[in-house]
Scaffold this motif. Structure first.
Motif, PDB file in Angstrom:
ATOM      1  N   LYS A   1      33.196 -45.419-100.317  1.00 53.58           N
ATOM      2  CA  LYS A   1      34.101 -46.230 -99.439  1.00 53.58           C
ATOM      3  C   LYS A   1      34.656 -47.161-100.815  1.00 53.58           C
ATOM      4  O   LYS A   1      35.784 -47.656-100.913  1.00 53.58           O
ATOM      5  CB  LYS A   1      33.448 -47.171 -98.479  1.00 53.58           C
ATOM      6  CG  LYS A   1      33.262 -46.182 -97.182  1.00 53.58           C
ATOM      7  CD  LYS A   1      32.739 -47.119 -96.453  1.00 53.58           C
ATOM      8  CE  LYS A   1      32.299 -46.410 -94.922  1.00 53.58           C
ATOM      9  NZ  LYS A   1      33.552 -46.282 -94.355  1.00 53.58           N
TER      10      LYS A   1
ATOM     11  N   GLU B   1      31.881 -43.878 -79.880  1.00 53.03           N
ATOM     12  CA  GLU B   1      32.738 -44.488 -81.015  1.00 53.03           C
ATOM     13  C   GLU B   1      33.595 -43.939 -81.479  1.00 53.03           C
ATOM     14  O   GLU B   1      34.791 -44.111 -81.926  1.00 53.03           O
ATOM     15  CB  GLU B   1      31.843 -45.365 -81.771  1.00 53.03           C
ATOM     16  CG  GLU B   1      30.915 -46.334 -81.100  1.00 53.03           C
ATOM     17  CD  GLU B   1      31.705 -47.214 -80.208  1.00 53.03           C
ATOM     18  OE1 GLU B   1      32.861 -47.921 -80.749  1.00 53.03           O
ATOM     19  OE2 GLU B   1      31.373 -47.597 -79.061  1.00 53.03           O
ATOM     20  N   THR B   2      33.396 -42.643 -82.136  1.00 50.41           N
ATOM     21  CA  THR B   2      34.115 -41.551 -82.967  1.00 50.41           C
ATOM     22  C   THR B   2      35.241 -41.175 -81.761  1.00 50.41           C
ATOM     23  O   THR B   2      36.325 -40.977 -82.365  1.00 50.41           O
ATOM     24  CB  THR B   2      33.243 -40.242 -83.352  1.00 50.41           C
ATOM     25  OG1 THR B   2      32.195 -40.715 -84.016  1.00 50.41           O
ATOM     26  CG2 THR B   2      34.172 -39.656 -84.087  1.00 50.41           C
TER      27      THR B   2
ATOM     28  N   VAL C   1      38.256 -43.216 -81.801  1.00 50.64           N
ATOM     29  CA  VAL C   1      39.297 -42.990 -83.064  1.00 50.64           C
ATOM     30  C   VAL C   1      39.959 -41.549 -82.719  1.00 50.64           C
ATOM     31  O   VAL C   1      41.352 -41.640 -83.070  1.00 50.64           O
ATOM     32  CB  VAL C   1      38.614 -43.042 -84.295  1.00 50.64           C
ATOM     33  CG1 VAL C   1      39.631 -42.604 -85.410  1.00 50.64           C
ATOM     34  CG2 VAL C   1      37.638 -44.365 -84.598  1.00 50.64           C
TER      35      VAL C   1
ATOM     36  N   ASN D   1      36.758 -45.888 -91.219  1.00 52.75           N
ATOM     37  CA  ASN D   1      37.756 -46.700 -90.910  1.00 52.75           C
ATOM     38  C   ASN D   1      39.160 -46.112 -91.229  1.00 52.75           C
ATOM     39  O   ASN D   1      39.448 -45.289 -91.602  1.00 52.75           O
ATOM     40  CB  ASN D   1      37.392 -48.114 -91.685  1.00 52.75           C
ATOM     41  CG  ASN D   1      37.583 -47.687 -93.048  1.00 52.75           C
ATOM     42  OD1 ASN D   1      38.257 -47.041 -93.727  1.00 52.75           O
ATOM     43  ND2 ASN D   1      36.702 -48.613 -94.083  1.00 52.75           N
ATOM     44  N   THR D   2      40.248 -46.995 -90.940  1.00 47.79           N
ATOM     45  CA  THR D   2      41.424 -46.548 -91.287  1.00 47.79           C
ATOM     46  C   THR D   2      41.827 -46.186 -92.841  1.00 47.79           C
ATOM     47  O   THR D   2      42.565 -45.419 -92.964  1.00 47.79           O
ATOM     48  CB  THR D   2      42.621 -47.600 -91.051  1.00 47.79           C
ATOM     49  OG1 THR D   2      42.273 -48.172 -89.431  1.00 47.79           O
ATOM     50  CG2 THR D   2      44.097 -47.335 -91.003  1.00 47.79           C
ATOM     51  N   LYS D   3      41.165 -46.822 -93.588  1.00 52.83           N
ATOM     52  CA  LYS D   3      41.364 -46.409 -95.014  1.00 52.83           C
ATOM     53  C   LYS D   3      40.614 -45.164 -95.474  1.00 52.83           C
ATOM     54  O   LYS D   3      41.231 -44.410 -96.302  1.00 52.83           O
ATOM     55  CB  LYS D   3      40.981 -47.704 -95.835  1.00 52.83           C
ATOM     56  CG  LYS D   3      41.179 -47.423 -97.345  1.00 52.83           C
ATOM     57  CD  LYS D   3      41.134 -48.745 -98.397  1.00 52.83           C
ATOM     58  CE  LYS D   3      41.919 -49.971 -97.788  1.00 52.83           C
ATOM     59  NZ  LYS D   3      41.730 -51.110 -98.669  1.00 52.83           N
ATOM     60  N   ASP D   4      39.548 -44.992 -94.842  1.00 52.06           N
ATOM     61  CA  ASP D   4      38.998 -43.833 -95.116  1.00 52.06           C
ATOM     62  C   ASP D   4      39.877 -42.520 -94.499  1.00 52.06           C
ATOM     63  O   ASP D   4      40.014 -41.509 -95.192  1.00 52.06           O
ATOM     64  CB  ASP D   4      37.655 -43.663 -94.252  1.00 52.06           C
ATOM     65  CG  ASP D   4      36.591 -44.787 -94.674  1.00 52.06           C
ATOM     66  OD1 ASP D   4      36.775 -45.313 -95.647  1.00 52.06           O
ATOM     67  OD2 ASP D   4      35.615 -45.140 -93.808  1.00 52.06           O
TER      68      ASP D   4
END
Length: 323
Positions: A287, A24-25, A28, A255-258
């Motif tokens: 978060k 999963e990582t 990204v 996530n994208t914001k992180d």
């Protein structure tokens, strides 16, 4: 200081070696690599059973390599069997195998260079891997694991040649030089495939821990045979701000914001290690703080509060200051 990007540098491929724990990582990672790096091809080395998990990417330059077919007479089971016979413990088989794969793939790479990039390390912005003179830029570290160099001396007759470490989360490899190093190792391997020669030259007491490093071995071979082809990152415009504590901050799947917030902190890339002891409560709090940070960004008169949020993150997780 902003990093000046050199668009006319040598073309290169990217190699990502992937185990099931990082799937999963890695999704990204591949998206970010595609976004920020100018690679010709991206080689994903993994078990064939994982191919379908990346088919939706539909990238024309993503090449799948079956980890158990890259060698003619060697695969994951070969490493596991060797370790079981030598120390009755095969737990480190995957750890050794992925290093051998990143070296052996040099035999099928078509570009002059290939960038080894860790599957748990997410890039956050463009990075130069060559300077304006087309020398490879090395991101050094301070590790000094003596066993690595004992093994290196056994297989190549080469002692440690520098006072720093080549171990990082990436390495730009000169394809022909890696091929040359494998030929040197193979000279003493007899009829065996070259990884056996490495495994046989790691002491039994060391092999269950960490008995070999592909980065240290190639780096020292590079320095002893072609020292003018690279240099260390030294100037502020070349240095990389990084951390291996990504999982402690946002868990193993940001996530994208992180990621946007980590970029705001001035980081070039962040590693999200699955073995770290994470606190779900801390991650949830972080978060929320990031969501608050981006909310404040929309209110000019409250933006000064964001400096305190950034300062607190840097202090809590020992993050480097922007260069």
């Amino acid at each position: 200081m902003m990093m000046q990007l050199f668009t006319n540098n040598p073309k290169y491929d990217i190699v990502i070696c992937l185990g099931p724990q990082h799937i999963e990582t890695a999704k990204v990672v591949i998206k970010q690599v595609k976004r920020f790096f100018q690679a010709k091809q991206v080689y994903l080395i993994t078990n064939v059973s994982h191919f379908e998990k990346f088919q939706s990417f539909n990238l024309t330059n993503l090449i799948f390599v079956n980890e158990n077919e890259l060698f003619d007479r060697f695969n994951f089971q070969s490493v596991a069997d060797f370790l079981r016979q030598k120390i009755n413990d095969e737990d480190r088989a995957g750890w050794y195998f992925q290093q051998f794969l990143k070296m052996e793939i040099s035999k099928i790479i078509q570009s002059d260079y290939y960038l080894i990039w860790d599957a748990d390390t997410i890039p956050l912005k463009p990075i130069n891997f060559f300077d304006e003179e087309e020398k490879v830029l090395i991101h050094k570290s301070e590790e000094n694991h003596t066993i690595y160099f004992k093994t290196m001396e056994h297989i190549l007759g080469l002692k440690k040649t520098v006072n720093y470490s080549y171990i990082s989360e990436h390495f730009m490899v000169q394809t022909k030089l890696m091929q040359k190093m494998l030929l040197e190792i193979s000279k003493n391997a007899g009829d065996l495939v070259w990884p056996y020669h490495i495994l046989e030259n790691i002491a039994a007491k060391d092999i269950s821990l960490s008995g070999f490093s592909e980065y240290e071995t190639y780096g020292n071979f590079l320095n002893s045979t072609n020292p003018d082809s690279f240099r260390l990152r030294t100037s502020p415009s070349e240095l990389l701000n990084t951390t291996r504590n990504g999982s402690m901050i946002f868990g193993t799947l940001p996530n994208t914001k992180d990621l946007k917030f980590l970029e705001v902190l001035g980081l070039h890339y962040v590693t999200f290690e699955i073995w770290q002891d994470v606190n779900p409560k801390d991650i949830k709090t972080n978060k929320r703080r990031v969501a608050f940070f981006f909310l404040l960004e929309k209110i000019p008169m409250l933006k000064s509060l964001n400096k305190l949020i950034i300062k607190n993150f840097r202090k809590t997780y020992s993050l480097p200051q922007p260069l």
